[in-house]
Scaffold this motif. Sequence first.
Motif, PDB file in Angstrom:
ATOM      1  N   SER A 126      -0.292  -7.486   1.670  1.00 61.67           N
ATOM      2  CA  SER A 126      -1.671  -6.978   1.626  1.00 61.67           C
ATOM      3  C   SER A 126      -1.937  -6.045   2.794  1.00 61.67           C
ATOM      4  O   SER A 126      -2.524  -4.976   2.630  1.00 61.67           O
ATOM      5  N   ILE A 127      -1.506  -6.464   3.982  1.00 56.28           N
ATOM      6  CA  ILE A 127      -1.825  -5.647   5.157  1.00 56.28           C
ATOM      7  C   ILE A 127      -1.004  -4.358   5.179  1.00 56.28           C
ATOM      8  O   ILE A 127      -1.513  -3.305   5.570  1.00 56.28           O
ATOM      9  N   LEU A 128       0.234  -4.425   4.726  1.00 59.74           N
ATOM     10  CA  LEU A 128       1.031  -3.191   4.666  1.00 59.74           C
ATOM     11  C   LEU A 128       0.390  -2.179   3.732  1.00 59.74           C
ATOM     12  O   LEU A 128       0.254  -0.996   4.082  1.00 59.74           O
ATOM     13  N   LEU A 130      -2.686  -2.052   2.853  1.00 55.64           N
ATOM     14  CA  LEU A 130      -3.928  -1.614   3.487  1.00 55.64           C
ATOM     15  C   LEU A 130      -3.651  -0.550   4.542  1.00 55.64           C
ATOM     16  O   LEU A 130      -4.331   0.486   4.606  1.00 55.64           O
ATOM     17  N   ALA A 131      -2.610  -0.792   5.353  1.00 51.97           N
ATOM     18  CA  ALA A 131      -2.273   0.164   6.399  1.00 51.97           C
ATOM     19  C   ALA A 131      -1.872   1.509   5.806  1.00 51.97           C
ATOM     20  O   ALA A 131      -2.312   2.564   6.280  1.00 51.97           O
ATOM     21  N   PHE A 132      -1.080   1.476   4.742  1.00 49.95           N
ATOM     22  CA  PHE A 132      -0.670   2.736   4.112  1.00 49.95           C
ATOM     23  C   PHE A 132      -1.876   3.483   3.559  1.00 49.95           C
ATOM     24  O   PHE A 132      -1.978   4.711   3.690  1.00 49.95           O
ATOM     25  N   MET A 134      -5.009   3.275   4.500  1.00 54.23           N
ATOM     26  CA  MET A 134      -5.848   3.817   5.555  1.00 54.23           C
ATOM     27  C   MET A 134      -5.181   5.028   6.201  1.00 54.23           C
ATOM     28  O   MET A 134      -5.848   5.959   6.652  1.00 54.23           O
ATOM     29  N   MET A 135      -3.859   4.989   6.246  1.00 57.62           N
ATOM     30  CA  MET A 135      -3.135   6.126   6.785  1.00 57.62           C
ATOM     31  C   MET A 135      -3.315   7.337   5.877  1.00 57.62           C
ATOM     32  O   MET A 135      -3.570   8.449   6.351  1.00 57.62           O
TER      33      MET A 135
END
Lengths: 416, 343
Positions: A126-128, A130-132, A134-135
């Motif tokens: 989930s966080i990966l 999310l990070a992608f 947002m990037m």
Amino acid sequence: MLGLDKKDTSLLLLVVVLTMAAPFLLNPFPEGSGMAQFNAGYPDLMQRFVIFGIFAIGFNILFGLTGYLSFGHAAFLGVGSYAAMWMFKLFGMNVLPALFLAVVLSGLFAMLIGYISLRRSGIYFSILTLAFAMMSYALAYSVLATDMDGPDQQGLLQKGLTGGETGLQLTLTDPRIFGEASTEDGNIPVPNLFGIEMRAATDLEIGNWVFTFSAGYYFAAVVMLISFYLSIRIFRSPFGMMLRAIKSNQQRLNYTGLNPKPYMLAAFVISGMYAGLAGGLMAAMDPLAGPERMFWTASGEVVLMTILGGVGTLIGPVLGAGAIKYMENILSKINSDILHSWFAFLPDGLEDFVVALIYPFIGKGWHLTLGIIFMLVVIFLPGGLVEGGQRIKRLFGRGKSAEDANKPGKATTPAE
Amino acid sequence: MDAIILQILNGLDKGSAYALIALGLTLIFGTLGVVNFAHGALFMIGAFCAVTLSRLLSISHEVIDETRTDFLGNPLKVDVPYLYDIFGETTGAAIIDWAVPLSILFTIPVMILVGVVMERGLIKHFYKRPHADQILVTFGLAIVLQEVIKYYYGANPIPTPAPEAFTGSFDFGALIGFEPNTIIYPYWRLVYFAFAAVIIAAVFAFLQFTTFGMVVRAGMADRETVGLLGIDIDRRFTIMFGLAAAVAGLAGVMYTPIVSPNYHMGMDFLVLSFVVVVVGGMGSLSGAVLAGFLLGILESFASMAWVLDTIPGLNQIVIYLVAIIILLVRPRGLLGRKGVMED
């Protein structure tokens, strides 16, 4: 029919009938009556129903079948929108090539992100994602929006690939090789399907009722039906079985000598392509693409839709998308004057009290209602609206309990 | 050299906020095993505690001032806070001026209460459910809390200034022997960093040197065995949840002079804080703190002018980039223990 069993065929037919008759069904109140504000049968909203329906169907293929919760699906929606816009700018205003590029590009993008993200599971996944996402948002917002033409030119890339904060827009100077840069009266041309303009609409007046039929809606609806049909096929295919196996026990799958990774990646790419298709359709209905489509709240929205409707069910995501978009548009339109007019029959003091009680939940506060409903669904009804429907059905004793147990909506096995 | 020190200093205040929020997140995850998406909302509620207190303190009544007149020649009506009546004008003004630091006292009990109610009322029921459900329900809760705050306080940011004594900047470079005027740093950011350091030290000391903390640490290591020893570990974990909420709230209170509180500030920080927790190592308290400061400083380095000229927009993506690399190369994070949610 079409390789579906009887139950799925009737479900598909039901959805076909409902979407085709939507301009009638969603306009049950006559024009000018007090209830007319609850009508949802105007093209803009109906288009959003089906487009977000596609988005949620695609998300459900990933989350519903494999249990991998992606919090960054909006990135693909954004990529699809930008791709379609560039197709409109470079080639012409026909929507089919635009959608094609949107699907292909978002699929490639999903393959890249999925290849990396799927090396982790659970919260890390989930966080990966999310990070992608947002990037991608940050890239679209600033990096890719810098002038790539050099200082003197006024060319295509003057505002970069994405146009930054204002978004990517059509201009009169776009080349549009297979189309025209501007119409005869000097306007920017409109997205069309072989000449049928997406914004074209005809009104049908029957008595006090006005029904609007929009070309854009019907085009989007047909695309949605095709996507829906494909998702039924995926759900019923051996591939879908494999994805469910990953959800129920990935380790056991490993022990049987199967590598789940390619299946996961395929599911991720397919669901990314669905999102790209939805993004492309959004651009086709309203030729504009902005970075906010990639923001994580947009990813959160599709999660809300899928959960609200029913994770892992066929029809759930479409229902959820419809419910949320309906609330967003209709609930937010109600203001305190309208509330007062509804409760005018009450004595004055009581009327004010009731209005004050309801007021926080409507108008600008509709997000509060959404949040509360969402929490209630997660807590009490993990299967979403579909499970709610099944429970009601069982309550009235019509449902056959043995059959209900086999429905995918009942599968609440945890992901790990 | 001075540029480097300036960037480190600039990164400290954001890093402090990341570290405090990530510390709370890790406390909750380490004790209760819950992924709390509503933690950013707790940060925001803390900030609005400060807003509330400063509004409460300046509740006024109208007094007619005979010595001054308005432009029509009538005696001027002035608002006099009740505090002036109670403590006299100088002390009253000083109390209002110091509203933000004073809110600390007000925030701690409020946030502990909020945390305990949240845990007992909602999160308790989600221990046995999958992580995805926990994320979803706390995500819903975050939306609800955010909207409630928006309803009562409006959508616009509410400026909440620091006390008069801490506004403005000072020449940090001159203090440590650099050329004057090379490193100018606002007072309040230094206060924020010191405050964060104290809180972090307090949390660690609490866990390390008190019996309560020892039991909690034992419970984090092996909950079942501690339960078998006849200790009511659930109650202690509930208190830890309250404590984590208080840490987030305090981070929010002291952050108000840096960024005016608005209803979505929690969500903005939450996404980054999760990244921080993951980089530091899920379940590792010192990892969360370390990663918080590291990423804060890294972000500030990435926003230096020459870096942005070389790679535009790096400051906005650097944290995510680092997180992606860390997750792939070292999935358990910088200081994570082996086997904690690692697969």
